[in-house]
Design an enzyme around this catalytic site. Structure first.
Site, short mmCIF file in Angstrom:
data_model
loop_
_atom_site.label_atom_id
_atom_site.label_comp_id
_atom_site.label_asym_id
_atom_site.label_seq_id
_atom_site.Cartn_x
_atom_site.Cartn_y
_atom_site.Cartn_z
N ASN A 242 0.92 -1.05 0.02
CA ASN A 242 -0.20 -0.07 0.01
C ASN A 242 0.93 1.11 0.00
O ASN A 242 1.49 1.60 0.86
CB ASN A 242 -1.08 0.06 1.28
CG ASN A 242 -1.85 1.19 1.64
OD1 ASN A 242 -1.79 2.05 0.45
ND2 ASN A 242 -2.08 1.36 2.80
N TRP A 243 0.90 1.88 -1.34
CA TRP A 243 1.70 2.96 -1.25
C TRP A 243 1.32 4.27 -0.51
O TRP A 243 2.15 5.21 -0.51
CB TRP A 243 2.13 3.22 -2.56
CG TRP A 243 2.98 2.17 -3.51
CD1 TRP A 243 3.72 1.21 -2.95
CD2 TRP A 243 3.32 2.30 -4.99
NE1 TRP A 243 4.34 0.33 -3.80
CE2 TRP A 243 4.26 1.25 -4.97
CE3 TRP A 243 3.30 3.31 -5.91
CZ2 TRP A 243 4.77 0.75 -6.25
CZ3 TRP A 243 3.67 2.85 -7.14
CH2 TRP A 243 4.53 1.83 -7.11
N LYS A 244 -0.21 4.55 -0.18
CA LYS A 244 -0.63 5.61 0.38
C LYS A 244 -0.41 6.49 -0.61
O LYS A 244 -0.52 6.40 -1.74
CB LYS A 244 -0.02 5.63 1.72
CG LYS A 244 0.00 4.33 2.69
CD LYS A 244 0.19 4.78 4.16
CE LYS A 244 0.33 3.23 4.74
NZ LYS A 244 0.32 3.48 6.32
N HIS B 32 -9.02 1.29 5.36
CA HIS B 32 -7.79 1.12 5.80
C HIS B 32 -7.93 2.44 7.06
O HIS B 32 -8.82 3.36 7.07
CB HIS B 32 -6.74 2.10 4.93
CG HIS B 32 -5.38 1.83 5.46
ND1 HIS B 32 -4.95 3.01 5.86
CD2 HIS B 32 -4.43 0.92 5.12
CE1 HIS B 32 -3.87 2.80 6.47
NE2 HIS B 32 -3.33 1.53 6.13
N GLU C 45 -6.34 4.71 8.00
CA GLU C 45 -6.17 6.18 7.73
C GLU C 45 -7.66 6.74 7.18
O GLU C 45 -7.72 7.85 7.28
CB GLU C 45 -5.02 6.45 6.80
CG GLU C 45 -3.61 6.36 7.52
CD GLU C 45 -2.58 5.61 6.66
OE1 GLU C 45 -2.62 5.61 5.57
OE2 GLU C 45 -1.63 4.99 7.39
N GLU D 136 -4.93 -5.03 10.78
CA GLU D 136 -3.84 -3.84 11.11
C GLU D 136 -4.17 -3.15 12.37
O GLU D 136 -4.76 -1.98 12.33
CB GLU D 136 -3.65 -2.77 10.00
CG GLU D 136 -3.44 -3.61 8.72
CD GLU D 136 -2.89 -2.63 7.42
OE1 GLU D 136 -1.75 -2.83 7.01
OE2 GLU D 136 -3.88 -1.54 7.18
N GLY E 257 3.02 2.53 10.69
CA GLY E 257 3.91 3.45 10.34
C GLY E 257 4.76 3.84 11.57
O GLY E 257 5.50 5.13 11.86
N SER F 40 3.94 -2.04 10.19
CA SER F 40 5.33 -2.22 10.31
C SER F 40 5.86 -3.29 10.04
O SER F 40 6.65 -3.64 10.68
CB SER F 40 5.71 -1.44 11.71
OG SER F 40 5.32 -0.15 12.00
N GLY G 206 2.98 -1.25 4.39
CA GLY G 206 2.85 0.29 3.78
C GLY G 206 4.43 0.64 3.52
O GLY G 206 4.82 0.59 2.46
N GLY G 207 5.01 1.61 4.59
CA GLY G 207 6.23 2.17 4.25
C GLY G 207 7.27 1.17 3.56
O GLY G 207 7.99 1.81 2.52
P1 PGA Z 1 3.41 0.55 7.57
O1 PGA Z 1 1.70 0.51 6.85
O2 PGA Z 1 3.67 -0.70 6.72
O3 PGA Z 1 3.91 1.49 6.88
O4 PGA Z 1 2.97 0.60 9.11
C1 PGA Z 1 0.82 -0.54 6.86
C2 PGA Z 1 -0.44 -0.03 6.29
O5 PGA Z 1 -0.86 1.05 6.67
O6 PGA Z 1 -1.17 -0.81 5.49
#
Ligand code: PGA
Length: 239
Positions: free
Chosen positions: A7-9, A92, A94, A160, A166, A198, A219-220
């Site tokens: 997930n590149w956000k 998600h 966010e 998650e 993050g 993470s 994510g990251g």
């Molecule tokens: P992260 O994000 O790996 O940067 O913690 C995971 C996600 O939001 O899907």
């Protein structure tokens, strides 16, 4: 089959997408891991071209439930269908917490995705306060109750914990196993359940070693192609 989804956000330009996919296709050739990338809407068409004919699938990070109309800033299922996305990511944390998406709204989105035959990656997870006050299970249940009977073959759930996203902090392996098995017991289906929060090249092997974890939503660490490749390999080795 296991699943490693990136997930590149709100990251990743069109140029980044092209370079990234080229590099990823050179790095890995997983036989037992389904890989999918979720770039921003602006790069979806280019992603479609870049992954065409390869083992990499792709999806959108969000979608609105209406077909068209006066919904400034939103993207409809038909628009995603035209691009040919393989998955739609919904719920998600966010989206839930920054953009206040409710369980009811997410149910409508899930129904709309299914009307268009998109498999959904449905995200759930508790905040730190909720975990500290011992209501993790209640929160997960509340997030799943409206969609439990709607989820179908092809869909995935991503557990998650919000406090792990993050932050570089993850639950212990036992805690991950416990939460995932609770989600599976509650769903009573064979829908794969991924862990997210993470996941990185340092912990991927340990997380992949938990048998009931069907994969990872990253994510990251998915923004760095070498690191994402290491995570894919970790899940491949533990099949
Ligand atoms: P992260 O994000 O790996 O940067 O913690 C995971 C996600 O939001 O899907």
């Amino acid at each position: 089959m296991r699943y490693v989804f990136g997930n590149w956000k709100m990251n990743g330009t069109i140029a980044f997408t092209r370079d990234y996919v080229k590099a990823l296709l050179n790095e890995v050739r997983p036989a037992t891991v389904q890989v999918a990338l979720f770039p921003p809407f602006t790069a979806l068409s280019n992603m479609a071209d870049a992954v065409n004919g390869s083992f990499v699938k792709f999806g959108s990070q969000n979608m609105y439930f209406e077909e068209s109309g006066a919904f400034t800033g939103e993207i409809s299922p038909a628009m995603l269908e035209e691009i040919g996305v393989d998955y739609v990511l919904l719920g998600h944390s966010e989206r839930r917490h920054i953009f206040n998406e409710s369980d009811e709204l997410l149910m409508k989105k899930l129904e709309a995705a299914h009307r268009h035959n998109f498999p959904v990656v449905f995200c759930i997870g508790e905040t730190l306060d909720e975990r500290k006050s011992g209501v993790t299970k209640d929160v997960i249940k509340r997030q799943l109750i409206l969609v439990k009977d709607l989820l179908r073959l092809g869909d995935l759930v991503a557990y998650e914990p919000v406090w792990a996203i993050g932050t570089g902090v993850t639950p212990t392996m036992d805690e991950i196993a416990e939460s995932i098995s609770w989600v599976k017991d509650y769903l009573k289906t064979d829908i794969p359940v991924l862990y997210g929060g993470s996941v990185n090249k340092g912990n991927a092997k340990d997380i992949a070693a938990i048998n009931i974890v069907d994969g990872a939503l990253v994510g990251g660490a998915s923004l760095k192609v070498d690191e994402f490749a290491i995570i894919i390999k970790a899940f491949g080795e533990n099949n």
